[in-house]
Each structure stands twice: as C-alpha cells, then as structure tokens.
Design a protein around this motif. Structure first.
Motif, PDB file in Angstrom:
ATOM      1  N   LYS A 257     -25.755 -42.375  45.432  1.00 49.76           N
ATOM      2  CA  LYS A 257     -26.103 -40.966  45.675  1.00 49.76           C
ATOM      3  C   LYS A 257     -27.315 -40.515  44.858  1.00 49.76           C
ATOM      4  N   HIS A 258     -27.338 -40.885  43.591  1.00 50.48           N
ATOM      5  CA  HIS A 258     -28.401 -40.375  42.712  1.00 50.48           C
ATOM      6  C   HIS A 258     -29.725 -41.089  43.004  1.00 50.48           C
ATOM      7  N   PRO A 259     -30.835 -40.354  43.089  1.00 45.29           N
ATOM      8  CA  PRO A 259     -32.124 -41.008  43.361  1.00 45.29           C
ATOM      9  C   PRO A 259     -32.465 -42.117  42.346  1.00 45.29           C
ATOM     10  N   TYR A 260     -32.010 -41.986  41.115  1.00 42.18           N
ATOM     11  CA  TYR A 260     -32.293 -43.038  40.119  1.00 42.18           C
ATOM     12  C   TYR A 260     -31.499 -44.317  40.452  1.00 42.18           C
TER      13      TYR A 260
ATOM     14  N   GLY B  14     -34.119 -29.036  32.559  1.00 43.98           N
ATOM     15  CA  GLY B  14     -33.365 -29.187  33.806  1.00 43.98           C
ATOM     16  C   GLY B  14     -32.829 -30.598  33.954  1.00 43.98           C
ATOM     17  N   CYS B  15     -33.059 -31.184  35.110  1.00 43.21           N
ATOM     18  CA  CYS B  15     -32.644 -32.573  35.318  1.00 43.21           C
ATOM     19  C   CYS B  15     -33.634 -33.486  34.585  1.00 43.21           C
ATOM     20  N   ARG B  16     -33.110 -34.357  33.758  1.00 49.69           N
ATOM     21  CA  ARG B  16     -34.004 -35.213  32.954  1.00 49.69           C
ATOM     22  C   ARG B  16     -34.800 -36.207  33.802  1.00 49.69           C
ATOM     23  N   PHE B  17     -34.356 -36.396  35.038  1.00 44.86           N
ATOM     24  CA  PHE B  17     -35.020 -37.357  35.911  1.00 44.86           C
ATOM     25  C   PHE B  17     -36.124 -36.684  36.743  1.00 44.86           C
ATOM     26  N   HIS B  18     -36.285 -35.345  36.609  1.00 49.00           N
ATOM     27  CA  HIS B  18     -37.142 -34.641  37.588  1.00 49.00           C
ATOM     28  C   HIS B  18     -38.609 -35.086  37.525  1.00 49.00           C
ATOM     29  N   THR B  19     -39.065 -35.584  36.358  1.00 48.50           N
ATOM     30  CA  THR B  19     -40.481 -35.988  36.261  1.00 48.50           C
ATOM     31  C   THR B  19     -40.770 -37.265  37.066  1.00 48.50           C
ATOM     32  N   ARG B  20     -39.710 -37.967  37.479  1.00 43.61           N
ATOM     33  CA  ARG B  20     -39.914 -39.232  38.211  1.00 43.61           C
ATOM     34  C   ARG B  20     -39.234 -39.236  39.580  1.00 43.61           C
ATOM     35  N   CYS B  21     -38.652 -38.092  39.931  1.00 43.43           N
ATOM     36  CA  CYS B  21     -37.824 -38.062  41.141  1.00 43.43           C
ATOM     37  C   CYS B  21     -38.636 -37.630  42.365  1.00 43.43           C
ATOM     38  N   GLU B  22     -38.554 -38.419  43.420  1.00 46.38           N
ATOM     39  CA  GLU B  22     -39.263 -38.108  44.686  1.00 46.38           C
ATOM     40  C   GLU B  22     -38.668 -36.878  45.371  1.00 46.38           C
ATOM     41  N   LYS B  23     -37.360 -36.631  45.087  1.00 49.77           N
ATOM     42  CA  LYS B  23     -36.667 -35.554  45.809  1.00 49.77           C
ATOM     43  C   LYS B  23     -36.563 -34.277  44.978  1.00 49.77           C
ATOM     44  N   CYS B  24     -37.361 -34.193  43.929  1.00 58.97           N
ATOM     45  CA  CYS B  24     -37.281 -33.059  42.998  1.00 58.97           C
ATOM     46  C   CYS B  24     -37.494 -31.715  43.725  1.00 58.97           C
TER      47      CYS B  24
ATOM     48  N   ILE C  62     -35.295 -26.030  41.539  1.00 62.66           N
ATOM     49  CA  ILE C  62     -34.166 -25.838  40.625  1.00 62.66           C
ATOM     50  C   ILE C  62     -34.037 -26.999  39.605  1.00 62.66           C
ATOM     51  N   CYS C  63     -34.481 -28.169  40.026  1.00 63.01           N
ATOM     52  CA  CYS C  63     -34.311 -29.369  39.180  1.00 63.01           C
ATOM     53  C   CYS C  63     -35.054 -29.239  37.854  1.00 63.01           C
ATOM     54  N   LYS C  64     -36.141 -28.442  37.864  1.00 62.29           N
ATOM     55  CA  LYS C  64     -36.957 -28.324  36.640  1.00 62.29           C
ATOM     56  C   LYS C  64     -36.361 -27.336  35.643  1.00 62.29           C
TER      57      LYS C  64
ATOM     58  N   GLU D 167     -29.943 -27.882  34.578  1.00 58.81           N
ATOM     59  CA  GLU D 167     -29.400 -29.235  34.445  1.00 58.81           C
ATOM     60  C   GLU D 167     -28.251 -29.419  35.448  1.00 58.81           C
ATOM     61  N   PRO D 168     -28.280 -30.465  36.256  1.00 62.36           N
ATOM     62  CA  PRO D 168     -27.182 -30.641  37.226  1.00 62.36           C
ATOM     63  C   PRO D 168     -25.893 -31.059  36.534  1.00 62.36           C
ATOM     64  N   GLU D 169     -24.772 -30.531  37.048  1.00 60.48           N
ATOM     65  CA  GLU D 169     -23.475 -30.922  36.487  1.00 60.48           C
ATOM     66  C   GLU D 169     -22.941 -32.118  37.257  1.00 60.48           C
TER      67      GLU D 169
ATOM     68  N   ALA E  47     -24.492 -36.513  39.165  1.00 59.93           N
ATOM     69  CA  ALA E  47     -25.108 -35.316  38.585  1.00 59.93           C
ATOM     70  C   ALA E  47     -26.475 -35.131  39.231  1.00 59.93           C
ATOM     71  N   CYS E  48     -26.499 -34.421  40.364  1.00 61.74           N
ATOM     72  CA  CYS E  48     -27.753 -34.208  41.088  1.00 61.74           C
ATOM     73  C   CYS E  48     -27.603 -32.942  41.934  1.00 61.74           C
ATOM     74  N   HIS E  49     -28.640 -32.070  41.928  1.00 61.35           N
ATOM     75  CA  HIS E  49     -28.553 -30.796  42.657  1.00 61.35           C
ATOM     76  C   HIS E  49     -28.458 -30.977  44.175  1.00 61.35           C
ATOM     77  N   ILE E  50     -28.883 -32.131  44.676  1.00 59.11           N
ATOM     78  CA  ILE E  50     -28.811 -32.349  46.136  1.00 59.11           C
ATOM     79  C   ILE E  50     -27.372 -32.168  46.636  1.00 59.11           C
ATOM     80  N   TYR E  51     -26.418 -32.547  45.797  1.00 59.26           N
ATOM     81  CA  TYR E  51     -25.005 -32.536  46.232  1.00 59.26           C
ATOM     82  C   TYR E  51     -24.256 -31.308  45.733  1.00 59.26           C
TER      83      TYR E  51
HETATM   84 FE1  SF4 Z   1     -33.910 -35.522  41.600  1.00 63.77          FE
HETATM   85 FE2  SF4 Z   1     -33.268 -32.952  41.373  1.00 63.77          FE
HETATM   86 FE3  SF4 Z   1     -31.362 -34.758  41.785  1.00 63.77          FE
HETATM   87 FE4  SF4 Z   1     -32.631 -34.643  39.453  1.00 63.77          FE
HETATM   88  S1  SF4 Z   1     -31.301 -33.079  40.336  1.00 63.77           S
HETATM   89  S2  SF4 Z   1     -32.148 -36.457  40.611  1.00 63.77           S
HETATM   90  S3  SF4 Z   1     -34.681 -34.120  40.101  1.00 63.77           S
HETATM   91  S4  SF4 Z   1     -33.036 -34.221  43.194  1.00 63.77           S
END
Ligand code: SF4
Length: 325
Positions: A247-250, A285-295, A298-300, A303-305, A316-320
């Motif tokens: 699920k998580h882009p990472y 926000g989400c620590r992965f947002h600087t490298r995430c294609e789907k950012c 809200i991600c910036k 922080e996603p729970e 832990a991703c806002h997409i879901y």
């Molecule tokens: Fe990417 Fe946003 Fe999910 Fe973080 S919360 S992994 S930036 S889509």
C-alpha cells in the motif's frame, strides 16, 4: 494469536552537541513513536534503508539501548520493570544475533567456551551435562564436535554466524532479535543460514524479529513484515498481503527493486528521487513526502496515522485515510 512482545510508542533520540562549548543540542530522531507487536512463534521481518532505525529498534527490544520514550512489554511485563527484578531472566529470554559474526565473538575464546558461557552464566547446565548440550548445539547448527576447540578466526563468515546462532539458542530464549544476520554473508551462504534459522524456529519454538535491509531477504522467512522509513514504521502486514498488494508508496518502491527471475516478466522499477533526508531535521508532515510521487498538499503538513486497511494490514499514508480532509 498470542502477543509475546508489544512495542508501544517507542522512540530513541540521540543528542548531538554543537556550537560554542557544546551548548546547542540537536537530536537525531533514530526511532520516532513506533508501535507494533510480535506474536508467539512468528517471524516478524523489519526492513528499510540504512539509517531508518530498524537496528536501533532491535537494540531497544533486547535492552542494549534505553528508549527515550515508550514501552516494550514482554510476556505481559514492561522490560524496564523486568530488568529491575531479574536482569538475567530478561537476557535469557531475549537474545540477539548480530550482523558481524566475527566482531560478536571473543577472538581469545574457543568456540566451545563461547557457546558454553551463557549456559554457565544462566546456570542452565554444568559438568557433563554442559558438554552434552554443547555437542548437541553444535550438531543443531551444522557444526562438527571437533569445532569446539577451534578459535573464531579459523572459521568462515557463515560458520561464525552458526556459532552466534548456537550461542543465542543455548539458553532456550523465547525471542531472538536477528539483526541483519545474513547481510555480511555470500548469497549462497545466506540461504543456508536462513534455512537453518527456519528449522531451528520449529525445533526450539522460537519467535524472531528479523531485521534486514531489503524485502527480498525477509520474503521467505517472515510471517509478517514491517517497513520503516526515517525512524517511522510506515506499513505492517502479513507477508502475502504486503508482497502482493503493497500500500505505501515507499514499500511499492522497495518491492519494485527486487529482480524477477523470469526474463519474460517485465517489472516497472520505481526510482526514488533524492537522498534520505537528515534525521536531525526530518521533513514535516509525512517524512516520505520529499521523495513520494503521490505526494498531496496535506502530506507536507500533516503526519499520517497508522490505519488498518483490512486483513491485519496497516499503513501510514494519507491516500488511505478517509478523514484526511
Ligand atoms: Fe506519499 Fe503522502 Fe502517502 Fe506520504 S502520506 S507516502 S507523501 S502519499
């Protein structure tokens, strides 16, 4: 399934002194508010890039590092309380296998003495019984009885790791933290050590936390897998669910990097842009947002729970996150 260890909101910050007279203190947030559980008899894989906090987490579970915050509950008891009452009991029940088998073995001791030492300290056996147990352990890990009189430098990396495994299981632990136990070994030896750990798990009723750099290493040994990024746990799921439906882009990017042995099958590789950010000053926000294609916006900022997306699969991703807006 019965929970053997529960990790609650665990954090570890390392202070970094700087400035005139070391007056300014920054903190490397190696592990930041991580929670998960380890069930009795399972293997939980924990993966992520170097510096994501997986080994620091493992070391807090075996009490080699004091957490900055949070709790580790083992068999229903906080390990800090358990340590005050009976430190030996704690170290007997939770063992660790290290990445570098050579550095973890005393070069001045014979293999026999290295394996016997924890049994003597924990009063598990003595005299003839101790010698019998030593021979049985050597046999269990695929070493010969004559190896007991040799020194660590006389062994290959794979054999040394077998010694480390024999020493860890010698005290009948309930949980073993395997901290990248195959990373320093050749690929062919890696498979042998993984098979050995798998066989011993059934023979000795062991529970493992298996820490590794890549998802390919833990694929065949884990029942569930947790993925860490920059000190945070971003996804945890049963192995099939994680490998078939990440699920998580990472996690998706990590999985896309595993080569497929079939040349007819084409797989699209997700290349992560940029480097892992500095853990002293992690992204908002989400620590992965600087490298995430789907950012998303809200991600910036938020922080996603960690949320359940079904089938014991958490991410832990806002997409879901249905309540993100
Ligand atoms: Fe990417 Fe946003 Fe999910 Fe973080 S919360 S992994 S930036 S889509």
């Amino acid at each position: 399934m019965e929970v053997l260890m529960e990790v609650r909101n665990l954090s570890k910050y390392f202070p970094m002194k700087s400035g005139f007279f070391d007056k300014d203190t920054n903190y490397v947030k190696a592990v930041d508010n991580v929670s998960f559980e380890i069930y009795k008899g399972e293997t939980l894989g924990l993966v992520g890039e170097s510096g994501c906090g997986k080994s620091t987490t493992g070391r807090m579970l075996v009490d080699l590092l004091e957490p900055t915050e949070g709790k580790v509950i083992f068999d229903g008891m906080d390990i800090r309380e358990l340590k005050k009452k009976n430190r030996k009991e704690l170290s007997k029940n939770i063992q660790i296998i290290f990445q570098d088998p050579y550095a973890s073995l005393n070069p001045r001791m014979t293999i026999g003495d290295i394996i016997k030492e924890p049994m003597i300290v924990n009063k598990i056996a003595k005299g003839e019984e101790l010698d019998k147990r030593l021979l049985k352990l050597l046999n269990c890990v695929g070493l010969a009885s004559y190896h007991k009189d040799r020194y660590p430098h006389e062994f290959s990396g794979g054999q040394r790791q077998r010694v480390g495994i024999a020493r860890a299981i010698s005290v009948n632990p309930k949980l073993i933290v395997c901290d990248e136990p195959v990373s320093a070994l050749d690929v062919s030896i890696q498979a042998q050590v993984l098979n050995l750990l798998h066989d011993l798990q059934h023979e000795f009723n062991l529970t493992y936390l298996f820490i590794a750099h890549g998802l390919n290493v833990v694929k065949h040994i884990s029942d569930r897998v947790g993925v860490m990024y920059l000190g945070k746990l971003v996804e945890v799921a049963e192995d099939e669910s994680l490998y078939n439906s990440p699920k998580h882009p990472y996690t998706q990017a990590l999985l896309s990097a595993i080569p497929v042995p079939d040349p007819k099958k084409k797989k699209e590789r997700i290349i992560l842009s940029g480097d892992v950010p500095n853990p002293i000053n992690p992204p908002t926000g989400c620590r992965f947002h600087t490298r995430c294609e789907k950012c998303m916006g809200i991600c910036k900022v938020k922080e996603p729970e960690m949320i359940e997306v079904g089938n014991n699969h958490r991410v832990a991703c806002h997409i879901y996150d249905k309540n993100k807006l």
